[in-house]
Enzyme design. Structure first.
Site, PDB file in Angstrom:
ATOM      1  N   ILE A   1       0.883  -1.160   0.000  1.00 22.06           N
ATOM      2  CA  ILE A   1       0.000   0.000   0.000  1.00 22.06           C
ATOM      3  C   ILE A   1       0.923   1.212   0.000  1.00 22.06           C
ATOM      4  CG2 ILE A   1      -0.247  -0.165   2.528  1.00 22.06           C
ATOM      5  CD1 ILE A   1      -2.921   1.291   2.265  1.00 22.06           C
ATOM      6  N   SER A   2       0.687   2.138  -0.910  1.00 20.20           N
ATOM      7  CA  SER A   2       1.573   3.287  -1.065  1.00 20.20           C
ATOM      8  C   SER A   2       1.599   4.149   0.190  1.00 20.20           C
ATOM      9  CB  SER A   2       1.131   4.143  -2.260  1.00 20.20           C
ATOM     10  OG  SER A   2       1.284   3.444  -3.468  1.00 20.20           O
TER      11      SER A   2
END
Length: 230
Positions: free
Chosen positions: A64-65
């Protein structure tokens, strides 16, 4: 883009958004509101600090960024995420950004997440079911699909907004074809050295490209290549 603060320094989602506002990454009320509404903690695996400004592993060699990258992409796309518009999230992973898109385009719009790892589609669906976007998935305006993101999702095209959450060596042609005239795509392009590119398609179908920032994303690749070292 570097992270803005030390690990473990934030404990609440609203505090995260406030810090992003202070550092000028969140610049508009629209982006602040959706990031406050969709709690990042629901999309980060247990054992990790969800409000740290860093990417987090979610399994299967996916991440997840970092929050500042989510904020950056939302700011770049916000005018293309108006109520009733269509948005495509390629490499939807945890489902966080797809949920944000869905909240912005609303029940009259469409937000589509494409992910080629079936287990991540299951996980992202469960994540959204716990979030403020749950009703949008129930009514069908938000959906996730198992597919090769490089091919897009023609069923809901054309898209006003396309976000790609992994780096491609070049812009995939199917995504350009599915971008609506007047629409915008945000995609990291490159191999080791990557640029976050903003592609705008004009009414006549021509495109313009500009580099927004130097970034570092996982590669946009095949399922087998992604799972090779998992």
């Amino acid at each position: 883009m570097a992270q803005f603060w030390a690990e473990g320094s934030l404990e609440k989602n609203n505090a995260l958004v406030e810090y992003l506002k202070q550092y000028g990454v969140v610049r508009t009320d629209k982006v602040a509101e959706v990031m406050e509404t969709i709690d990042r903690a629901l999309f980060v695996p247990e054992g990790f600090t969800p409000y740290t400004d860093s990417p987090m592993p979610i399994g299967y060699n996916a991440t997840i960024s970092a929050p500042h990258m989510h904020a950056t992409c939302l700011e770049l796309l916000k005018d293309y995420l108006q109520p009733g518009m269509h948005a495509l999230d390629v490499g939807s992973g945890s489902g966080y950004l797809t949920a944000c898109f869905a909240m912005m385009v609303g029940p009259e719009g469409r937000a589509v997440g494409i992910e080629h790892i079936p287990e991540l589609v299951v996980a992202s669906t469960e994540n959204v079911e716990r979030s403020a976007a749950a009703a949008l998935m129930k009514d069908g305006s938000l959906s996730f699909h198992v597919s090769d993101g490089r091919l897009g999702w023609p069923d809901a095209a054309p898209y006003d907004a396309i976000h790609v959450g992994a780096a491609a060596p070049e812009i995939p042609r199917p995504l350009l074809e599915q971008l609506k005239p007047g629409g915008r795509m945000v995609i990291p392009v490159g191999t080791y050295s990557q640029d976050l590119q903003v592609i705008d398609k004009s009414a006549d179908g021509s495109t313009s490209v500009r580099n927004d920032a130097s970034v570092r994303y996982v590669p946009l690749t095949s399922r087998s290549a992604q799972l090779q070292d998992s």
